[in-house]
Design a protein around this motif. Sequence first.
Motif, PDB file in Angstrom:
ATOM      1  N   GLY A 193       7.438  10.414   3.706  1.00 30.38           N
ATOM      2  CA  GLY A 193       7.429  10.536   2.504  1.00 30.38           C
ATOM      3  C   GLY A 193       5.983  10.516   1.957  1.00 30.38           C
ATOM      4  N   GLY A 194       6.006  10.116   0.483  1.00 31.23           N
ATOM      5  CA  GLY A 194       4.602   9.927   0.085  1.00 31.23           C
ATOM      6  C   GLY A 194       4.575   8.327  -0.227  1.00 31.23           C
ATOM      7  N   LEU A 195       3.469   8.070  -1.023  1.00 38.25           N
ATOM      8  CA  LEU A 195       2.791   6.640  -1.026  1.00 38.25           C
ATOM      9  C   LEU A 195       4.017   5.760  -1.763  1.00 38.25           C
ATOM     10  CD1 LEU A 195       0.639   4.663  -1.073  1.00 38.25           C
ATOM     11  CD2 LEU A 195       0.029   5.454  -3.305  1.00 38.25           C
ATOM     12  N   GLU A 196       4.867   6.137  -2.769  1.00 40.33           N
ATOM     13  CA  GLU A 196       5.768   5.651  -3.318  1.00 40.33           C
ATOM     14  C   GLU A 196       7.117   5.192  -2.218  1.00 40.33           C
ATOM     15  OE1 GLU A 196       5.120   8.640  -4.280  1.00 40.33           O
ATOM     16  OE2 GLU A 196       4.133   8.216  -6.300  1.00 40.33           O
ATOM     17  N   GLN A 198      -1.331  10.608   6.710  1.00 39.57           N
ATOM     18  CA  GLN A 198      -1.967  11.831   6.515  1.00 39.57           C
ATOM     19  C   GLN A 198      -2.679  12.343   5.217  1.00 39.57           C
ATOM     20  OE1 GLN A 198      -2.308  13.532   9.533  1.00 39.57           O
ATOM     21  NE2 GLN A 198      -1.031  11.811  10.325  1.00 39.57           N
ATOM     22  N   SER A 199      -1.941  11.787   4.186  1.00 42.20           N
ATOM     23  CA  SER A 199      -2.504  12.041   2.800  1.00 42.20           C
ATOM     24  C   SER A 199      -1.516  10.986   2.139  1.00 42.20           C
ATOM     25  CB  SER A 199      -2.282  13.553   2.354  1.00 42.20           C
ATOM     26  OG  SER A 199      -0.993  13.947   2.301  1.00 42.20           O
ATOM     27  N   LEU A 200      -1.996  11.348   0.769  1.00 43.22           N
ATOM     28  CA  LEU A 200      -0.952  10.160  -0.341  1.00 43.22           C
ATOM     29  C   LEU A 200       0.354  10.863  -0.456  1.00 43.22           C
ATOM     30  CD1 LEU A 200      -3.481   9.242  -3.039  1.00 43.22           C
ATOM     31  CD2 LEU A 200      -2.840   7.912  -1.062  1.00 43.22           C
ATOM     32  N   THR A 201       0.530  11.849  -0.132  1.00 48.56           N
ATOM     33  CA  THR A 201       1.880  12.640  -0.134  1.00 48.56           C
ATOM     34  C   THR A 201       2.568  12.827   1.131  1.00 48.56           C
ATOM     35  OG1 THR A 201       0.997  14.834  -0.192  1.00 48.56           O
ATOM     36  CG2 THR A 201       1.279  13.793  -2.129  1.00 48.56           C
ATOM     37  N   ASP A 202       1.914  12.558   2.212  1.00 47.07           N
ATOM     38  CA  ASP A 202       2.374  12.903   3.774  1.00 47.07           C
ATOM     39  C   ASP A 202       2.083  11.632   4.606  1.00 47.07           C
ATOM     40  OD1 ASP A 202       3.325  13.759   6.298  1.00 47.07           O
ATOM     41  OD2 ASP A 202       1.540  14.898   6.498  1.00 47.07           O
ATOM     42  N   SER A 254     -11.421   6.600   4.828  1.00 46.14           N
ATOM     43  CA  SER A 254     -11.451   6.129   3.119  1.00 46.14           C
ATOM     44  C   SER A 254     -10.014   5.833   2.561  1.00 46.14           C
ATOM     45  CB  SER A 254     -12.155   6.821   2.357  1.00 46.14           C
ATOM     46  OG  SER A 254     -11.792   8.321   2.415  1.00 46.14           O
ATOM     47  N   LEU A 255      -9.062   6.967   3.210  1.00 40.80           N
ATOM     48  CA  LEU A 255      -7.920   6.993   2.530  1.00 40.80           C
ATOM     49  C   LEU A 255      -7.042   5.824   3.430  1.00 40.80           C
ATOM     50  CD1 LEU A 255      -5.249   8.213   1.195  1.00 40.80           C
ATOM     51  CD2 LEU A 255      -5.070   9.856   3.125  1.00 40.80           C
ATOM     52  N   GLY A 256      -7.174   5.440   4.473  1.00 38.87           N
ATOM     53  CA  GLY A 256      -6.407   4.442   5.303  1.00 38.87           C
ATOM     54  C   GLY A 256      -7.125   3.166   4.785  1.00 38.87           C
ATOM     55  N   GLN A 257      -8.038   2.978   4.565  1.00 35.91           N
ATOM     56  CA  GLN A 257      -8.730   1.751   4.125  1.00 35.91           C
ATOM     57  C   GLN A 257      -8.128   1.642   2.517  1.00 35.91           C
ATOM     58  OE1 GLN A 257     -10.675  -0.453   5.903  1.00 35.91           O
ATOM     59  NE2 GLN A 257     -10.142  -1.695   3.724  1.00 35.91           N
ATOM     60  N   ALA A 258      -7.930   2.548   1.478  1.00 36.68           N
ATOM     61  CA  ALA A 258      -7.425   2.308   0.285  1.00 36.68           C
ATOM     62  C   ALA A 258      -5.971   1.762   0.265  1.00 36.68           C
ATOM     63  CB  ALA A 258      -7.614   3.706  -0.407  1.00 36.68           C
ATOM     64  N   VAL A 259      -5.131   2.410   1.250  1.00 32.01           N
ATOM     65  CA  VAL A 259      -4.024   2.057   1.504  1.00 32.01           C
ATOM     66  C   VAL A 259      -3.734   0.485   2.049  1.00 32.01           C
ATOM     67  CG1 VAL A 259      -1.795   2.655   2.552  1.00 32.01           C
ATOM     68  CG2 VAL A 259      -3.133   4.493   1.711  1.00 32.01           C
ATOM     69  N   SER A 260      -4.551   0.379   3.094  1.00 31.48           N
ATOM     70  CA  SER A 260      -4.810  -0.925   3.461  1.00 31.48           C
ATOM     71  C   SER A 260      -5.299  -1.926   2.495  1.00 31.48           C
ATOM     72  CB  SER A 260      -5.837  -0.956   4.623  1.00 31.48           C
ATOM     73  OG  SER A 260      -5.954  -2.591   5.305  1.00 31.48           O
ATOM     74  N   ASP A 261      -6.175  -1.839   1.552  1.00 25.62           N
ATOM     75  CA  ASP A 261      -6.426  -2.702   0.636  1.00 25.62           C
ATOM     76  C   ASP A 261      -5.253  -2.736  -0.359  1.00 25.62           C
ATOM     77  OD1 ASP A 261      -8.765  -2.812   1.654  1.00 25.62           O
ATOM     78  OD2 ASP A 261      -9.770  -1.469   0.307  1.00 25.62           O
ATOM     79  N   MET A 262      -4.408  -1.702  -0.743  1.00 22.78           N
ATOM     80  CA  MET A 262      -3.368  -1.803  -1.526  1.00 22.78           C
ATOM     81  C   MET A 262      -2.379  -2.850  -1.025  1.00 22.78           C
ATOM     82  SD  MET A 262      -1.020   1.156  -3.101  1.00 22.78           S
ATOM     83  CE  MET A 262      -0.401   1.337  -1.390  1.00 22.78           C
ATOM     84  N   MET A 263      -2.028  -2.563   0.107  1.00 21.59           N
ATOM     85  CA  MET A 263      -1.114  -3.184   0.692  1.00 21.59           C
ATOM     86  C   MET A 263      -1.418  -4.776   1.101  1.00 21.59           C
ATOM     87  SD  MET A 263       0.487  -0.754   3.279  1.00 21.59           S
ATOM     88  CE  MET A 263       2.340  -1.299   3.436  1.00 21.59           C
TER      89      MET A 263
END
Length: 108
Positions: free
Chosen positions: A34-37, A13-17, A67-76
């Motif tokens: 939780g959050g990103l961590e 949902q967000s970097l903290t949710d 854009s948020l989903g893509q950023a997390v996908s790229d990181m993973m």
Amino acid sequence: MEEGIVQFEAEIQSLTDIRSRVIWPDSEGPWIEGGLEDLMVHFIYASWTAYNLGCAMSLALSSREESLGQAVSDMMTKLISTMGAIQLAEIRLNRQALDQLRRDRIEP
């Protein structure tokens, strides 16, 4: 769930949710919120579980904000690559398509 696959699912949902869970063959873990961590710790746990079970790992991420989903996908994806993964594939679906995929029981 297919035999020999550990699936990691995350709803962003967000970097903290963020909520995520791990599905093993014949078993399913609880949703962890939780959050990103927290997501990264849970993902490492899922990866370690897959490694110990000798299973492949499937990753399913969903986010309303592309854009948020893509950023997390790229990181993973980068994390998976550094862990020595040899094959990666990407499939993008909106929420309705993902729900239909689950409803029709079609495996990506």
